[in-house]
Write a protein that holds these residues in place. Sequence first.
Motif, PDB file in Angstrom:
ATOM      1  N   UNK A   1     -30.549 -17.005  12.210  1.00  0.00           N
ATOM      2  CA  UNK A   1     -30.551 -15.885  11.608  1.00  0.00           C
ATOM      3  C   UNK A   1     -31.210 -15.883  10.329  1.00  0.00           C
ATOM      4  N   UNK A   2     -30.466 -16.840   9.399  1.00  0.00           N
ATOM      5  CA  UNK A   2     -30.896 -17.050   8.088  1.00  0.00           C
ATOM      6  C   UNK A   2     -32.328 -17.656   7.748  1.00  0.00           C
ATOM      7  N   UNK A   3     -32.696 -18.338   8.862  1.00  0.00           N
ATOM      8  CA  UNK A   3     -34.105 -18.813   8.683  1.00  0.00           C
ATOM      9  C   UNK A   3     -35.230 -17.624   9.026  1.00  0.00           C
ATOM     10  N   UNK A   4     -34.890 -16.810  10.095  1.00  0.00           N
ATOM     11  CA  UNK A   4     -35.808 -15.905  10.524  1.00  0.00           C
ATOM     12  C   UNK A   4     -35.642 -14.768   9.061  1.00  0.00           C
ATOM     13  N   UNK A   5     -34.657 -14.237   8.789  1.00  0.00           N
ATOM     14  CA  UNK A   5     -34.483 -13.445   7.495  1.00  0.00           C
ATOM     15  C   UNK A   5     -35.233 -13.991   6.292  1.00  0.00           C
ATOM     16  N   UNK A   6     -35.106 -15.241   6.006  1.00  0.00           N
ATOM     17  CA  UNK A   6     -35.606 -15.749   4.614  1.00  0.00           C
ATOM     18  C   UNK A   6     -37.189 -16.084   4.789  1.00  0.00           C
ATOM     19  N   UNK A   7     -37.605 -16.378   6.128  1.00  0.00           N
ATOM     20  CA  UNK A   7     -39.070 -16.374   6.111  1.00  0.00           C
ATOM     21  C   UNK A   7     -39.611 -15.072   5.989  1.00  0.00           C
ATOM     22  N   UNK A   8     -39.150 -14.192   6.459  1.00  0.00           N
ATOM     23  CA  UNK A   8     -39.579 -12.725   6.315  1.00  0.00           C
ATOM     24  C   UNK A   8     -39.431 -11.976   4.868  1.00  0.00           C
ATOM     25  N   UNK A   9     -38.326 -12.518   4.247  1.00  0.00           N
ATOM     26  CA  UNK A   9     -38.402 -11.941   2.803  1.00  0.00           C
ATOM     27  C   UNK A   9     -39.075 -12.933   1.929  1.00  0.00           C
ATOM     28  N   UNK A  10     -39.549 -14.189   2.188  1.00  0.00           N
ATOM     29  CA  UNK A  10     -40.131 -15.005   1.431  1.00  0.00           C
ATOM     30  C   UNK A  10     -41.665 -14.214   1.532  1.00  0.00           C
TER      31      UNK A  10
ATOM     32  N   UNK B   1     -34.289 -18.537  -4.345  1.00  0.00           N
ATOM     33  CA  UNK B   1     -33.146 -17.753  -4.131  1.00  0.00           C
ATOM     34  C   UNK B   1     -32.347 -18.088  -3.208  1.00  0.00           C
ATOM     35  N   UNK B   2     -30.961 -17.422  -3.551  1.00  0.00           N
ATOM     36  CA  UNK B   2     -30.014 -17.884  -2.613  1.00  0.00           C
ATOM     37  C   UNK B   2     -29.593 -16.662  -1.713  1.00  0.00           C
ATOM     38  N   UNK B   3     -29.423 -16.883  -0.460  1.00  0.00           N
ATOM     39  CA  UNK B   3     -28.875 -15.811   0.665  1.00  0.00           C
ATOM     40  C   UNK B   3     -27.500 -15.972   0.851  1.00  0.00           C
ATOM     41  N   UNK B   4     -26.809 -14.715   0.881  1.00  0.00           N
ATOM     42  CA  UNK B   4     -25.254 -14.866   1.526  1.00  0.00           C
ATOM     43  C   UNK B   4     -25.336 -15.320   2.801  1.00  0.00           C
TER      44      UNK B   4
END
Length: 137
Positions: free
Chosen positions: A101-110, A119-122
């Motif tokens: 989940x964190x990987x998918x979210x981070x790739x999309x947001x990047x 950036x830091x993600x909760x």
Amino acid sequence: MQHFFSFLIILYPVYEDIKNQKIDIRPCLMLLMAGLFIRLISGNTLLSEYLWGMLPGCAVFFSGKLFGHWIGEGDCLLILSIGILEGIAFCMKLLFLSCIGIFTFSVYMLASGKLHRKSRVAGVPFMFLGYIGAWVL
């Protein structure tokens, strides 16, 4: 009943982690003690189960310290608590699903430019989703 306490441990800090990037560990510790008490009075007292359950939380904590604080100490305590109350297999499922989940979210947001390299993600919201996913699996 111990499942109820583990659910509360992972549920209570979701909003706080999103808003402040911090979690208060006192409620987590109280819920962990209550869950351990319930587990002890139910007759599940094998020390080896507790030690194996602690392994993912300890591993994440030490790797976070070793590789530049990539995870908060409160997040590590949540992982440790879930591991103690639910067991190592459940905790590993939770971590695997959370990381996806964190990987998918981070790739999309990047890719969209809303996050940057530093950036830091909760992490707790993804742990909560991973918790639900681990129950489904």
